[in-house]
Design an enzyme around this catalytic site. Structure first.
Site, short mmCIF file in Angstrom:
data_model
loop_
_atom_site.label_atom_id
_atom_site.label_comp_id
_atom_site.label_asym_id
_atom_site.label_seq_id
_atom_site.Cartn_x
_atom_site.Cartn_y
_atom_site.Cartn_z
N LEU A 149 0.63 -0.97 -0.47
CA LEU A 149 -0.38 0.29 0.07
C LEU A 149 0.87 0.88 0.02
O LEU A 149 0.40 2.19 0.04
CB LEU A 149 -0.99 -0.35 1.70
CG LEU A 149 -1.86 -0.97 1.48
CD1 LEU A 149 -2.38 -0.77 2.64
CD2 LEU A 149 -3.46 -1.75 0.30
N SER A 199 -6.45 1.85 -8.26
CA SER A 199 -7.09 2.61 -8.43
C SER A 199 -7.92 2.64 -9.84
O SER A 199 -6.95 2.68 -10.73
CB SER A 199 -6.26 3.79 -8.27
OG SER A 199 -6.92 5.25 -8.56
N TYR A 226 -0.16 9.45 -11.86
CA TYR A 226 -0.27 8.63 -10.95
C TYR A 226 -1.55 7.49 -12.02
O TYR A 226 -0.86 6.09 -10.95
CB TYR A 226 -1.57 9.36 -10.10
CG TYR A 226 -2.09 8.04 -9.06
CD1 TYR A 226 -1.12 8.01 -7.57
CD2 TYR A 226 -3.81 7.99 -8.99
CE1 TYR A 226 -1.92 7.23 -6.67
CE2 TYR A 226 -4.06 6.99 -8.13
CZ TYR A 226 -2.85 7.30 -6.42
OH TYR A 226 -3.78 6.17 -5.91
N ARG A 238 -19.67 10.55 -6.93
CA ARG A 238 -18.51 9.06 -6.46
C ARG A 238 -18.97 7.94 -6.36
O ARG A 238 -19.79 7.86 -5.63
CB ARG A 238 -17.57 9.67 -5.61
CG ARG A 238 -16.16 11.03 -6.31
CD ARG A 238 -15.97 10.91 -7.82
NE ARG A 238 -15.37 12.26 -8.77
CZ ARG A 238 -16.34 12.76 -9.48
NH1 ARG A 238 -16.98 12.89 -9.12
NH2 ARG A 238 -15.23 14.18 -9.09
C1 UD2 Z 1 -8.99 12.88 -7.42
C2 UD2 Z 1 -7.97 11.87 -8.06
C3 UD2 Z 1 -8.71 10.55 -7.13
C4 UD2 Z 1 -8.55 10.19 -6.07
C5 UD2 Z 1 -9.54 11.16 -5.09
C6 UD2 Z 1 -9.62 11.05 -3.15
C7 UD2 Z 1 -7.73 12.76 -9.52
C8 UD2 Z 1 -8.17 13.53 -11.21
N1 UD2 Z 1 -8.33 11.97 -9.34
O1 UD2 Z 1 -10.76 11.99 -7.39
O2 UD2 Z 1 -7.66 9.76 -7.78
O3 UD2 Z 1 -7.12 10.63 -5.77
O4 UD2 Z 1 -9.05 12.45 -5.66
O5 UD2 Z 1 -10.22 10.19 -3.04
O6 UD2 Z 1 -7.12 13.76 -8.95
N2 UD2 Z 1 -15.07 18.96 -4.56
C9 UD2 Z 1 -15.53 19.70 -3.83
N3 UD2 Z 1 -14.94 20.65 -2.78
C10 UD2 Z 1 -14.12 19.95 -2.25
C11 UD2 Z 1 -12.85 19.51 -2.67
C12 UD2 Z 1 -13.47 18.73 -3.65
O7 UD2 Z 1 -16.50 20.06 -4.98
O8 UD2 Z 1 -13.74 21.20 -1.47
C13 UD2 Z 1 -15.47 18.19 -5.35
C14 UD2 Z 1 -14.40 17.95 -6.52
O9 UD2 Z 1 -14.25 18.98 -7.51
C15 UD2 Z 1 -14.88 16.47 -7.17
C16 UD2 Z 1 -15.47 15.65 -6.44
O10 UD2 Z 1 -15.67 16.24 -4.76
O11 UD2 Z 1 -16.07 16.92 -7.94
C17 UD2 Z 1 -14.07 14.73 -5.71
O12 UD2 Z 1 -13.19 15.12 -5.54
P1 UD2 Z 1 -12.02 14.07 -5.32
O13 UD2 Z 1 -11.00 15.64 -5.03
O14 UD2 Z 1 -12.32 13.46 -3.56
O15 UD2 Z 1 -12.31 13.04 -5.52
P2 UD2 Z 1 -12.13 13.04 -7.45
O16 UD2 Z 1 -12.77 11.57 -7.62
O17 UD2 Z 1 -12.62 14.07 -7.85
#
Ligand code: UD2
Length: 313
Positions: A79, A123, A147, A215
């Site tokens: 991990l 992932s 990544y 998600r």
């Molecule tokens: C990112 C990573 C993924 C993994 C994950 C962490 C990429 C392409 N992928 O995906 O590999 O590391 O993060 O769980 O970078 N958001 C908000 N407000 C905030 C933060 C995020 O609205 O303060 C939104 C963000 O724009 C997105 C969603 O929440 O639409 C999920 O964001 P995330 O960063 O948790 O996860 P993800 O799937 O985009």
């Protein structure tokens, strides 16, 4: 009972995996360089006589080899990683070292010291920004970051070595993992860890876009259980499987659950959608059920309640 080496044992997923292995009666040898892992994550584990922790860098040639030679584990759960997609884009060389070279060293240690099984933290990032949902294991692999590319390359390295040298490899394709001990420090940390901290501090969360993006959020306790199964269940054969719930949850729903957990919290603030953000993500959980008999059984609401309770403690 088995003896398991866990690399990245002091990390978010590693520490929960360690805790569950110990609870099931296994012996755990943890390895971590504490680059992003934290000793505090292992407070409970360090009280166990069945746990030992070694400060080593898995990416450094010879380090893991010496540990595996001395310990002769039944399995390695690998991990340890550079965990941030953003950091992999900023420093692709470091990503290669920590996410590809380190995996090669795990494969070589398994071969040399006849370790029966390797479990690997893959992932959903290997699928890139596909809109072909739900994502099955056969969905086209099109990583869009160093990544994601490194995770896909690592799967191939391990599966090829396992086939050539006769050890079992299980690649666990985690979707959006959340829960206690996830680091909320960066703006690119997992959204749930950021939201939990903001709510706890009484600050408004920022939702990028309309909040209807979804998600497949999976609780870390379920992910840790999937790792325990993959490392210890007798008779498993090599393969890959999504580790997800098969359900999608919107950010608006996540915020609504938090609002109930933190009564009187400020309403979310909306900001423009992030460039490159995907709208929906959802995996199919059927193969993990068929091959590992694993089903995620923690609802997002229960997982968020557990997180809020843990961070309040
Ligand atoms: C990112 C990573 C993924 C993994 C994950 C962490 C990429 C392409 N992928 O995906 O590999 O590391 O993060 O769980 O970078 N958001 C908000 N407000 C905030 C933060 C995020 O609205 O303060 C939104 C963000 O724009 C997105 C969603 O929440 O639409 C999920 O964001 P995330 O960063 O948790 O996860 P993800 O799937 O985009």
């Amino acid at each position: 009972m088995a003896k398991i080496v866990v690399t990245g044992a002091a990390g978010f997923i590693g520490s929960h995996t360690t805790d569950q292995l110990l609870a099931a009666g296994h012996t755990v040898v943890g390895a971590d360089n504490f680059r992003t892992g934290r000793r505090a994550n292992l407070t409970a584990a360090l009280r166990s006589g069945a746990f030992a922790l070694h400060e080593i860098d898995v990416a450094q040639p010879g380090a893991l080899d010496a540990l595996v030679a001395a310990e002769r584990p039944d399995a390695i759960i690998h991990l340890a990683a550079l965990v941030s997609v953003q950091e992999s884009i900023a420093d692709p060389g470091l990503n290669f070292l920590l996410n590809v070279q380190a995996t090669q060293l795990v494969a070589e240690a398994a071969r040399k010291h006849r370790v029966g099984r390797v479990v690997f933290a893959s992932s959903a990032a290997i699928y890139g920004d596909t809109t072909d949902l739900p994502i099955t294991e056969n969905t086209e692999k099109k990583p869009i970051s160093p990544y994601g590319a490194a995770k896909l390359a690592s799967e191939a390295l391990l599966l090829g070595h396992g086939a050539a040298y006769g050890f079992t490899v299980r690649c666990q394709r985690y979707f959006n993992v959340f829960g206690p001990r996830q680091d909320p420090a960066s703006p690119y940390s997992g959204v749930i860890s950021i939201f939990d901290r903001r709510y706890r501090e009484g600050k408004a969360v920022t939702i990028y876009g309309d909040g209807r993006q979804t998600r497949d959020f999976i609780a870390v306790r379920d992910v840790a259980r999937a790792n325990v199964i993959a490392a210890t269940r007798p008779g498993l054969v090599s393969g890959v499987a999504n580790i997800c719930t098969g359900r999608e949850t919107s950010l608006l729903d996540v915020a609504a659950v938090f609002a109930r957990l933190y009564p009187g919290a400020a309403a979310p603030v909306h900001a423009p959608a992030r460039t490159g953000d995907i709208l929906r993500s959802l995996g199919t959980a059927a193969r993990a059920k068929a091959e590992l008999d694993f089903t995620a059984n923690t609802s997002v609401a229960d997982g968020l309640a557990e997180l809020a309770a843990a961070t309040a403690a």
